[in-house]
Design a protein around this motif. Structure first.
Motif: not given
Ligand SMILES: O=C(CO)COP(=O)(O)O
Length: 260
Positions: A22-27, A78-80, A151-153, A184-186, A210-213, A235-240
């Motif tokens: 789970v990605a929770f690095d958005h803030g 850790l988001r660096a 690396v988030e490409a 890779i995260k993409t 990654l997830g996206g909005s 998966l590295i999913f956040g907002r969903n």
């Molecule tokens: O890429 C992400 C945040 O680092 C993944 O989060 P989202 O799924 O919200 O896009």
């Protein structure tokens, strides 16, 4: 096997060999939706869902370190770094990129891996030069201390219209692999065969999607299934996940998709 490989494998589920993260690095880079609650209580809910890992920034890790210290808790990624992701911020201060945390600090904070952006096609071309150099330097320092780097490409630069255009995105992922990324995260580009070509082109390192909005749960679950079918390691999913009404239930559903 090196310390870096041992740490990278800690992210993977022992049965499936894949990971729901789970990605929770958005803030740190995006405006947060009003009324979703304290980040600390959201993070506690995320941890309760027992994903394999959580991607967070330094501050939230410091505030919730105790929750990650219990047996069975998710691994910390850790988001660096930081970039201008928000369109208002981009309009205000332009496209920019900085790395913020050193690999040794990431280890001392308890991270199992670090994650850094590689943002393709910015209008400010100088940003890409800085970005690739900073990520490459981080990788070389991280490998000295056994810290794996994801690396988030992406194609999030302002010169770009289509953030899921497979060939330029495939090239960004390949660049990330060539500069030494351990994973890779993409994006999931929306087509299984196209995604397979992108995954194949990075060689033997894992690719996470990654997830996206936030979208409907059905759409999010469908693209997650297709990403896994394409060969993604997870998966590295956040907002969903954390904008869903039932965070723990949503993580459980994504875990079923990833580990099926
Ligand atoms: O890429 C992400 C945040 O680092 C993944 O989060 P989202 O799924 O919200 O896009």
């Amino acid at each position: 096997m090196s310390g870096m490989e041992i740490r990278l494998n800690r992210l993977l589920n022992e049965q499936s060999g894949r990971a729901m993260i789970v990605a929770f690095d958005h803030g740190q880079s995006l405006p947060m939706k009003r009324g979703i609650g304290s980040p600390v209580s959201l993070l506690k809910k995320i941890i309760e869902g027992r994903p394999e890992g959580v991607l967070i920034n330094r501050g939230m890790l410091q505030q919730c370190a105790a929750d990650f210290a219990v047996p069975g808790a998710p691994q910390v990624i850790l988001r660096a770094d930081w970039t201008t992701l928000d369109s208002d911020m981009k309009a205000d201060m332009g496209e920019a990129y900085r790395s913020l945390v050193e690999p040794e600090e990431a280890l001392s904070l308890g991270a199992t891996a670090a994650c850094l952006y590689l943002i393709g096609r910015p209008k400010a071309t100088g940003m890409f030069f800085d970005n690739i150099r900073e990520v490459a330097k981080f990788i070389s320092k991280a490998h000295k201390v056994g810290l794996p780097v994801i690396v988030e490409a992406t194609l999030w630069g302002l010169k770009n219209d289509d953030q899921k255009a497979v060939d330029p995105l495939r090239q960004m992922c390949r660049i990330a692999a060539e500069i030494g990324a351990d994973a890779i995260k993409t994006e999931y580009v929306g087509d299984i065969e196209d995604e397979k070509s992108l995954i194949e082109d990075v060689g033997d390192i894992p690719v996470f999607t990654l997830g996206g909005s936030a979208t409907t749960p059905e759409k999010a679950f469908e693209s997650a299934s297709q990403a896994i079918e394409s060969g993604a390691k997870g998966l590295i999913f956040g907002r969903n996940v954390w904008q869903a009404e039932d965070i723990v239930g949503t993580i459980t559903k994504f875990r079923e998709i990833v580990h099926q």
